[in-house]
Scaffold this motif. Structure first.
Motif, PDB file in Angstrom:
ATOM      1  N   ARG A   4      13.597  -1.869 -12.449  1.00 59.52           N
ATOM      2  CA  ARG A   4      12.715  -2.629 -11.565  1.00 59.52           C
ATOM      3  C   ARG A   4      12.033  -1.716 -10.540  1.00 59.52           C
ATOM      4  NH1 ARG A   4      12.387  -8.024 -10.788  1.00 59.52           N
ATOM      5  NH2 ARG A   4      13.487  -9.370 -12.271  1.00 59.52           N
ATOM      6  N   SER A   5      12.756  -0.676 -10.111  1.00 57.90           N
ATOM      7  CA  SER A   5      12.165   0.277  -9.173  1.00 57.90           C
ATOM      8  C   SER A   5      10.978   0.989  -9.806  1.00 57.90           C
ATOM      9  CB  SER A   5      13.216   1.297  -8.717  1.00 57.90           C
ATOM     10  OG  SER A   5      14.234   0.685  -7.970  1.00 57.90           O
ATOM     11  N   ILE A   6      11.153   1.411 -11.050  1.00 54.24           N
ATOM     12  CA  ILE A   6      10.063   2.079 -11.760  1.00 54.24           C
ATOM     13  C   ILE A   6       8.875   1.124 -11.908  1.00 54.24           C
ATOM     14  CG2 ILE A   6       9.340   3.060 -13.966  1.00 54.24           C
ATOM     15  CD1 ILE A   6      11.062   4.920 -12.299  1.00 54.24           C
ATOM     16  N   ALA A   7       9.149  -0.134 -12.259  1.00 57.00           N
ATOM     17  CA  ALA A   7       8.074  -1.111 -12.409  1.00 57.00           C
ATOM     18  C   ALA A   7       7.352  -1.339 -11.080  1.00 57.00           C
ATOM     19  CB  ALA A   7       8.642  -2.433 -12.933  1.00 57.00           C
ATOM     20  N   PHE A   8       8.118  -1.364  -9.994  1.00 54.59           N
ATOM     21  CA  PHE A   8       7.530  -1.559  -8.665  1.00 54.59           C
ATOM     22  C   PHE A   8       6.652  -0.366  -8.297  1.00 54.59           C
ATOM     23  CE2 PHE A   8       8.460  -2.027  -3.886  1.00 54.59           C
ATOM     24  CZ  PHE A   8       7.376  -2.874  -3.715  1.00 54.59           C
ATOM     25  N   ILE A   9       7.151   0.830  -8.568  1.00 51.91           N
ATOM     26  CA  ILE A   9       6.395   2.048  -8.271  1.00 51.91           C
ATOM     27  C   ILE A   9       5.092   2.096  -9.070  1.00 51.91           C
ATOM     28  CG2 ILE A   9       6.399   4.553  -8.571  1.00 51.91           C
ATOM     29  CD1 ILE A   9       8.022   3.731  -6.182  1.00 51.91           C
ATOM     30  N   THR A  10       5.181   1.780 -10.351  1.00 48.30           N
ATOM     31  CA  THR A  10       3.993   1.878 -11.214  1.00 48.30           C
ATOM     32  C   THR A  10       2.986   0.764 -10.937  1.00 48.30           C
ATOM     33  OG1 THR A  10       5.165   0.661 -12.964  1.00 48.30           O
ATOM     34  CG2 THR A  10       5.215   3.070 -13.065  1.00 48.30           C
ATOM     35  N   ASP A  31      -1.534   1.525  -8.208  1.00 52.08           N
ATOM     36  CA  ASP A  31      -2.461   2.249  -9.082  1.00 52.08           C
ATOM     37  C   ASP A  31      -3.803   2.545  -8.423  1.00 52.08           C
ATOM     38  OD1 ASP A  31      -3.456  -0.292  -8.953  1.00 52.08           O
ATOM     39  OD2 ASP A  31      -3.318  -0.718 -11.101  1.00 52.08           O
ATOM     40  N   ASP A  32      -3.838   2.508  -7.076  1.00 52.09           N
ATOM     41  CA  ASP A  32      -5.070   2.805  -6.351  1.00 52.09           C
ATOM     42  C   ASP A  32      -4.886   4.111  -5.571  1.00 52.09           C
ATOM     43  OD1 ASP A  32      -7.318   2.962  -4.829  1.00 52.09           O
ATOM     44  OD2 ASP A  32      -7.161   0.964  -3.945  1.00 52.09           O
ATOM     45  N   PRO A  33      -5.235   5.246  -6.162  1.00 52.71           N
ATOM     46  CA  PRO A  33      -5.008   6.549  -5.508  1.00 52.71           C
ATOM     47  C   PRO A  33      -5.726   6.703  -4.174  1.00 52.71           C
ATOM     48  CG  PRO A  33      -5.545   6.822  -7.830  1.00 52.71           C
ATOM     49  CD  PRO A  33      -5.845   5.395  -7.485  1.00 52.71           C
ATOM     50  N   LYS A  34      -6.755   5.918  -3.949  1.00 49.12           N
ATOM     51  CA  LYS A  34      -7.512   6.051  -2.717  1.00 49.12           C
ATOM     52  C   LYS A  34      -6.800   5.412  -1.529  1.00 49.12           C
ATOM     53  CE  LYS A  34     -12.139   5.304  -0.779  1.00 49.12           C
ATOM     54  NZ  LYS A  34     -13.507   4.778  -1.037  1.00 49.12           N
ATOM     55  N   HIS A  35      -6.086   4.319  -1.770  1.00 51.89           N
ATOM     56  CA  HIS A  35      -5.506   3.567  -0.664  1.00 51.89           C
ATOM     57  C   HIS A  35      -3.979   3.474  -0.686  1.00 51.89           C
ATOM     58  CE1 HIS A  35      -9.664   1.853  -1.031  1.00 51.89           C
ATOM     59  NE2 HIS A  35      -9.633   2.075   0.266  1.00 51.89           N
ATOM     60  N   GLN A  36      -3.367   3.846  -1.790  1.00 51.47           N
ATOM     61  CA  GLN A  36      -1.919   3.666  -1.913  1.00 51.47           C
ATOM     62  C   GLN A  36      -1.182   4.996  -2.027  1.00 51.47           C
ATOM     63  OE1 GLN A  36      -2.015   1.018  -5.372  1.00 51.47           O
ATOM     64  NE2 GLN A  36      -1.654  -0.754  -4.042  1.00 51.47           N
ATOM     65  N   ASP A  39       0.818  -1.207   0.000  1.00 56.81           N
ATOM     66  CA  ASP A  39       0.000   0.000   0.000  1.00 56.81           C
ATOM     67  C   ASP A  39       0.858   1.265   0.000  1.00 56.81           C
ATOM     68  OD1 ASP A  39      -2.488  -1.284   0.002  1.00 56.81           O
ATOM     69  OD2 ASP A  39      -2.426  -1.561   2.166  1.00 56.81           O
ATOM     70  N   ILE A  40       2.023   1.183   0.624  1.00 55.38           N
ATOM     71  CA  ILE A  40       2.902   2.351   0.714  1.00 55.38           C
ATOM     72  C   ILE A  40       4.330   1.939   0.388  1.00 55.38           C
ATOM     73  CG2 ILE A  40       3.818   4.170   2.201  1.00 55.38           C
ATOM     74  CD1 ILE A  40       1.295   3.919   3.897  1.00 55.38           C
ATOM     75  N   ILE A  41       4.959   2.665  -0.517  1.00 57.82           N
ATOM     76  CA  ILE A  41       6.373   2.468  -0.838  1.00 57.82           C
ATOM     77  C   ILE A  41       7.131   3.716  -0.392  1.00 57.82           C
ATOM     78  CG2 ILE A  41       8.089   2.194  -2.654  1.00 57.82           C
ATOM     79  CD1 ILE A  41       6.059   0.684  -4.291  1.00 57.82           C
ATOM     80  N   VAL A  42       8.158   3.535   0.412  1.00 59.99           N
ATOM     81  CA  VAL A  42       9.016   4.643   0.845  1.00 59.99           C
ATOM     82  C   VAL A  42      10.337   4.528   0.113  1.00 59.99           C
ATOM     83  CG1 VAL A  42      10.117   5.808   2.774  1.00 59.99           C
ATOM     84  CG2 VAL A  42       7.903   4.680   3.104  1.00 59.99           C
ATOM     85  N   PHE A  43      10.584   5.450  -0.795  1.00 65.52           N
ATOM     86  CA  PHE A  43      11.844   5.454  -1.540  1.00 65.52           C
ATOM     87  C   PHE A  43      12.849   6.324  -0.793  1.00 65.52           C
ATOM     88  CE2 PHE A  43      14.593   7.659  -4.618  1.00 65.52           C
ATOM     89  CZ  PHE A  43      15.270   6.572  -5.139  1.00 65.52           C
ATOM     90  N   THR A  44      13.897   5.694  -0.257  1.00 70.08           N
ATOM     91  CA  THR A  44      14.876   6.418   0.558  1.00 70.08           C
ATOM     92  C   THR A  44      16.088   6.871  -0.243  1.00 70.08           C
ATOM     93  OG1 THR A  44      15.846   4.294   1.224  1.00 70.08           O
ATOM     94  CG2 THR A  44      14.200   5.284   2.699  1.00 70.08           C
ATOM     95  N   ASN A  45      16.729   5.947  -0.940  1.00 71.34           N
ATOM     96  CA  ASN A  45      17.925   6.325  -1.698  1.00 71.34           C
ATOM     97  C   ASN A  45      18.223   5.287  -2.765  1.00 71.34           C
ATOM     98  OD1 ASN A  45      18.698   4.294   0.024  1.00 71.34           O
ATOM     99  ND2 ASN A  45      20.189   5.501   1.142  1.00 71.34           N
ATOM    100  N   SER A  46      19.092   5.671  -3.697  1.00 73.75           N
ATOM    101  CA  SER A  46      19.407   4.805  -4.832  1.00 73.75           C
ATOM    102  C   SER A  46      20.864   4.378  -4.791  1.00 73.75           C
ATOM    103  CB  SER A  46      19.114   5.541  -6.148  1.00 73.75           C
ATOM    104  OG  SER A  46      19.886   6.737  -6.222  1.00 73.75           O
ATOM    105  N   PRO A  47      21.170   3.210  -5.357  1.00 73.06           N
ATOM    106  CA  PRO A  47      22.562   2.738  -5.364  1.00 73.06           C
ATOM    107  C   PRO A  47      23.348   3.336  -6.513  1.00 73.06           C
ATOM    108  CG  PRO A  47      21.174   1.113  -6.398  1.00 73.06           C
ATOM    109  CD  PRO A  47      20.250   2.222  -5.941  1.00 73.06           C
ATOM    110  N   CYS A  88       4.766   7.919 -10.979  1.00 74.20           N
ATOM    111  CA  CYS A  88       3.786   7.516  -9.969  1.00 74.20           C
ATOM    112  C   CYS A  88       2.349   7.671 -10.482  1.00 74.20           C
ATOM    113  CB  CYS A  88       3.969   8.337  -8.691  1.00 74.20           C
ATOM    114  SG  CYS A  88       5.426   7.879  -7.731  1.00 74.20           S
ATOM    115  N   LYS A  89       1.521   6.696 -10.157  1.00 73.48           N
ATOM    116  CA  LYS A  89       0.108   6.743 -10.498  1.00 73.48           C
ATOM    117  C   LYS A  89      -0.759   7.082  -9.285  1.00 73.48           C
ATOM    118  CE  LYS A  89       0.715   3.053 -13.931  1.00 73.48           C
ATOM    119  NZ  LYS A  89       0.311   1.662 -14.299  1.00 73.48           N
ATOM    120  N   VAL A  90      -0.111   7.175  -8.132  1.00 70.19           N
ATOM    121  CA  VAL A  90      -0.832   7.456  -6.884  1.00 70.19           C
ATOM    122  C   VAL A  90      -0.240   8.713  -6.252  1.00 70.19           C
ATOM    123  CG1 VAL A  90      -1.351   5.014  -6.532  1.00 70.19           C
ATOM    124  CG2 VAL A  90       0.727   5.993  -5.533  1.00 70.19           C
ATOM    125  N   PRO A  91      -0.928   9.305  -5.280  1.00 64.42           N
ATOM    126  CA  PRO A  91      -0.400  10.513  -4.625  1.00 64.42           C
ATOM    127  C   PRO A  91       0.995  10.282  -4.023  1.00 64.42           C
ATOM    128  CG  PRO A  91      -2.704  10.222  -4.071  1.00 64.42           C
ATOM    129  CD  PRO A  91      -2.296   8.989  -4.800  1.00 64.42           C
TER     130      PRO A  91
END
Length: 215
Positions: free
Chosen positions: A136-142, A145-150, A53-61, A168-171
């Motif tokens: 893969r990060s972009i695929a995971f983020i996309t 797709d539920d703006p109400k809950h994600q 439901d929530i992805i927290v992107f902290t940093n990239s390698p 991003c497809k969600v807020p």
């Protein structure tokens, strides 16, 4: 501690083991879980089919400087050998120039010290693996797709942040520590106090400032 029907593996769990562990947690009455996703976990597909439901992107390698330098090591050695005589002849002049440059660099560093905050980290990944990690990060983020809950939470200080946000497809909720993002981040870290006993963080949010203290 977790007392599910499946044992916790000593190494990073694969895709099937993740599903087993999550199922066991549900059986034990868990309603939510926080999972840290490493480079290896993402690249090897260990979180495939895990609904979040929530992805927290902290940093990239990024590639380690050692890996980046290995390719040029031979050329550098040859160049050093060929130019050693010339370097000796101009040694005094170069030392003077280097000293002046170091002094100027130090001044610039002092001026920028408060604003400097590097978020990307050196990893053992190759250039191809870093690119694969980004894809893969972009695929995971996309996959959200539920703006109400994600939601997606993004660190604006990271160089990869803009690409994450644009896909991003969600807020999106943003946070930052560097001053250049202070006025645009939803959550901004005003101050961090570290001690042997606790960590205190003062943050600005859309509803005002708040202090977070962890012991």
């Amino acid at each position: 501690p977790y007392q599910g029907k499946y044992e916790i593996p000593e190494r990073t769990p694969d895709a099937l083991q993740n599903q087993q562990i999550l199922a066991g947690m549900v059986d034990a009455g868990a309603s939510a879980v926080a999972m840290e996703i490493s480079d290896e976990t993402l690249l090897k597909g260990h979180i495939d089919s895990v609904d979040v439901d929530i992805i927290v992107f902290t940093n990239s390698p990024r590639m380690t400087s050692a890996n980046n330098d290995e390719d040029n090591e031979g050329d550098q050695q040859a160049s050093t050998s060929a130019s050693s005589d010339e370097d000796n002849e101009d040694e005094n002049d170069e030392e003077k120039v280097d000293t002046e440059e170091e002094e100027e660099t130090q001044k610039d560093g002092d001026r920028k010290e408060e604003d400097a905050f590097e978020t990307s980290y050196e990893s053992s990944l190759s250039e191809e693996e870093v690119q694969s990690w980004r894809e893969r990060s972009i695929a995971f983020i996309t996959s959200l797709d539920d703006p109400k809950h994600q939601r997606v939470v993004v660190n604006l200080d990271d160089d990869f942040a803009s690409e994450i946000i644009s896909n991003c497809k969600v807020p999106v909720v943003t946070y930052a520590r560097s001053r250049e993002h202070r006025d645009i981040a939803d959550v901004y870290c005003e101050r961090v106090d570290l001690s042997l006993f606790e960590t205190a963080v003062l943050v600005s949010t859309p509803v005002g400032e708040t202090e977070i203290v962890t012991a």
